[in-house]
Design a protein around this motif. Sequence first.
Motif, mmCIF file in Angstrom:
data_model
loop_
_atom_site.group_PDB
_atom_site.id
_atom_site.type_symbol
_atom_site.label_atom_id
_atom_site.label_comp_id
_atom_site.label_asym_id
_atom_site.label_seq_id
_atom_site.Cartn_x
_atom_site.Cartn_y
_atom_site.Cartn_z
ATOM 1 N N GLY A 232 29.954 80.389 67.819
ATOM 2 C CA GLY A 232 28.660 79.945 67.312
ATOM 3 C C GLY A 232 27.478 80.266 68.203
ATOM 4 N N LEU A 233 27.675 81.095 69.210
ATOM 5 C CA LEU A 233 26.562 81.483 70.082
ATOM 6 C C LEU A 233 25.792 82.626 69.442
ATOM 7 N N THR A 234 24.481 82.461 69.370
ATOM 8 C CA THR A 234 23.638 83.515 68.807
ATOM 9 C C THR A 234 22.632 84.047 69.821
ATOM 10 N N THR A 235 22.467 83.342 70.931
ATOM 11 C CA THR A 235 21.665 83.816 72.058
ATOM 12 C C THR A 235 22.409 83.478 73.339
ATOM 13 N N VAL A 236 22.429 84.432 74.266
ATOM 14 C CA VAL A 236 23.024 84.176 75.578
ATOM 15 C C VAL A 236 22.029 84.580 76.660
ATOM 16 N N ASP A 237 21.953 83.781 77.711
ATOM 17 C CA ASP A 237 21.147 84.104 78.883
ATOM 18 C C ASP A 237 22.076 84.744 79.905
ATOM 19 N N ASP A 238 21.988 86.064 80.046
ATOM 20 C CA ASP A 238 22.884 86.768 80.958
ATOM 21 C C ASP A 238 22.278 86.735 82.354
ATOM 22 N N LEU A 252 21.981 99.749 72.477
ATOM 23 C CA LEU A 252 22.951 99.264 71.488
ATOM 24 C C LEU A 252 22.302 98.342 70.466
ATOM 25 N N HIS A 253 21.268 97.612 70.889
ATOM 26 C CA HIS A 253 20.485 96.825 69.935
ATOM 27 C C HIS A 253 19.791 97.742 68.930
ATOM 28 N N GLN A 254 19.221 98.816 69.416
ATOM 29 C CA GLN A 254 18.458 99.725 68.543
ATOM 30 C C GLN A 254 19.344 100.418 67.515
ATOM 31 N N THR A 255 20.597 100.670 67.880
ATOM 32 C CA THR A 255 21.529 101.269 66.907
ATOM 33 C C THR A 255 22.212 100.202 66.054
ATOM 34 N N ASN A 256 21.931 98.930 66.356
ATOM 35 C CA ASN A 256 22.498 97.774 65.653
ATOM 36 C C ASN A 256 23.996 97.623 65.867
ATOM 37 N N ASP A 257 24.541 98.284 66.863
ATOM 38 C CA ASP A 257 25.947 98.065 67.221
ATOM 39 C C ASP A 257 26.090 96.719 67.925
ATOM 40 N N LEU A 258 25.080 96.357 68.710
ATOM 41 C CA LEU A 258 25.050 95.056 69.380
ATOM 42 C C LEU A 258 23.975 94.218 68.710
ATOM 43 N N LYS A 259 24.353 93.018 68.252
ATOM 44 C CA LYS A 259 23.419 92.167 67.519
ATOM 45 C C LYS A 259 23.064 90.893 68.273
ATOM 46 N N MET A 260 23.888 90.513 69.226
ATOM 47 C CA MET A 260 23.670 89.283 69.990
ATOM 48 C C MET A 260 22.286 89.291 70.638
ATOM 49 N N ARG A 261 21.562 88.182 70.488
ATOM 50 C CA ARG A 261 20.262 88.051 71.162
ATOM 51 C C ARG A 261 20.528 87.735 72.639
ATOM 52 N N ILE A 262 19.829 88.453 73.510
ATOM 53 C CA ILE A 262 20.094 88.319 74.943
ATOM 54 C C ILE A 262 18.798 88.071 75.711
ATOM 55 N N TYR A 263 18.812 86.992 76.490
ATOM 56 C CA TYR A 263 17.739 86.720 77.437
ATOM 57 C C TYR A 263 18.235 87.254 78.777
ATOM 58 N N THR A 285 11.864 92.268 72.498
ATOM 59 C CA THR A 285 12.133 92.611 71.100
ATOM 60 C C THR A 285 12.697 91.355 70.437
ATOM 61 N N ASP A 286 13.070 91.443 69.168
ATOM 62 C CA ASP A 286 13.676 90.291 68.495
ATOM 63 C C ASP A 286 15.035 89.933 69.103
ATOM 64 N N LYS A 287 15.685 90.917 69.748
ATOM 65 C CA LYS A 287 17.034 90.684 70.267
ATOM 66 C C LYS A 287 17.113 90.660 71.792
ATOM 67 N N LEU A 288 16.118 91.204 72.461
ATOM 68 C CA LEU A 288 16.174 91.301 73.918
ATOM 69 C C LEU A 288 14.873 90.808 74.531
ATOM 70 N N SER A 488 13.401 77.097 77.597
ATOM 71 C CA SER A 488 13.599 77.626 78.951
ATOM 72 C C SER A 488 13.458 79.136 78.986
ATOM 73 N N ASN A 489 13.561 79.777 77.813
ATOM 74 C CA ASN A 489 13.428 81.223 77.679
ATOM 75 C C ASN A 489 12.075 81.631 77.087
ATOM 76 N N PHE A 490 11.156 80.676 76.926
ATOM 77 C CA PHE A 490 9.852 80.933 76.299
ATOM 78 C C PHE A 490 10.020 81.386 74.851
ATOM 79 N N GLU A 491 11.036 80.883 74.173
ATOM 80 C CA GLU A 491 11.346 81.347 72.824
ATOM 81 C C GLU A 491 11.418 80.210 71.804
#
Length: 537
Positions: A232-238, A252-263, A285-288, A488-491
């Motif tokens: 159920g994780l949709t955003t991860v702070d790496d 990988l986000h731009q090719t849509n192979d990776l969809k996970m939102r990453i801070y 971006t919406d994902k990074l 905490s991520n300004f999001e």
Amino acid sequence: MKKLSLIIAFLFLFIACQKEKVDLIVINSNTYTVNDSFDVVAAFAVKNGKFVAVGSNEEIQKKYQSDNLIDAQNQTIVPGLIDAHCHFYRMGLQQQKVSLEGTKSYDEVLEKLVAFQKEKNATFITGRGWDQNDWEVKEFPTKDKLDALFPKIPVAIRRVDGHALLVNQAAIDLAGIDENTKVSGGEIIVKDGKMTGVLIDAAMDFIKIPEPSKLEAIQGLLDAQKICFSYGLTTVDDAGIDKNTIELIDSLHQTNDLKMRIYAMISGDNQAQIDYYINKGIYKTDKLNVRSFKVYGDGALGSRGAAMRKSYSDRENHFGALIYAPERYREIARQIAASEFQMNTHAIGDSANTWLLKTYKEVLKNKKNSRWRIEHAQIISPEDFKNFDNILPSVQPTHATSDMYWAQDRIGKERMKGAYAFKDLLNVYGKIALGTDFPVEEVNPFLTFYAATIRKDKANYPEKGFQMENALSREETLKGMTIWAAYSNFEEHEKGSIEVGKFADFVILSQDIMKVEGKEIPKTNVKSTFLHGEKVY
């Protein structure tokens, strides 16, 4: 009569045509919106990847129509979960290495290494996850048996917290170090005048473990995504990744192979990297989201690398250590404070927390809304709690239930009063960001929820909970895993709650974690995970 029927049919058709077409409608749910009022609703509508309406079944169905209708049958829905501190990329790479989590003895570690090598025939064996505190003999291992099993192949395996490394003689020879090598910010463990093979913190940098190939890196990211979506994780702070990894994630986000939102917390242990990103500026971006630096203040409590103000209770005249000289933290903090970037510093020992809080206060001065974070904030001196008034605590509740068996032996009863003090930290700052620190702990966010609220392990120990005066309420915990983590991520204006205009990230659960009996919380499963309105699990 026939004419009247036609008129009525036409009116129904006309009314239906007035409904707005959306991509998805969810009805008959038990949805915790986590908005300001913490409203619970039955239905919502999604269009173009965002929530466009939230309300009752009647309100949503009256105004909207969709070819994609989900009848949730009263199942619980929460916003997409956010892990505010983890090692997403590292966990993915771990899938390509030997896993030592949960081993109950050094012999079991050795058995796993032998089995791994038999299958993989690696030229350099690496892995992670051993923890001597889980063994009957709670002492650091030595390399003797490793040398016997692998006399020519280098072996380097990290402790579960990542702050200690066990290596064999082949790896030592490759690094060109010995018991007399000088280390700043770490330690080479020596016994009877010889290296044991255990290296602490900065000493680990001498061991040059081969970098993963690009294909291995990509596979690692995709493996990590699959695991995280299943929880159920949709955003991860790496926490602490380098420029090459960030750019690979973006591609990988731009090719849509990776969809996970990453801070992305950029590794702040490299001056050239700090200079590069401060000159480049925030990248979003919406994902990074690349807008923070992760810096290491000290080591870990389990390996006695956490910097303490007084000697460890179970090791006389040993205090742990800061990773850098104190003035270096001022230099880094001043540079980051002059930019729009956030500084997130690993601080576990009370000495590390004291110094970092002092440094933050000095450089921030009149800057408002910086949201600088102390990662872990594990052991706090009584007089330091007040300094979290404008410094955001980012904690990992399962550290408390993993460490509770031996932490008091390490630091004594008095210092334990300020350890794992989540409620005290929340009361000062007003918000708290929650994560797991995986792969140090398990990925499972419901263990986070359980450890924060019930403060027990999976065996229901201790009977009355661990230091329950610092337990969080269920509402506070869910906020810490959603809207406060987003803050905490300004999001917080784009995610963290189920509200109109925000990304349609949500999770359907197997049970109501807000009401189920405490001991049942760890049994919670994810039925479905939605990201941007798309079902990804």
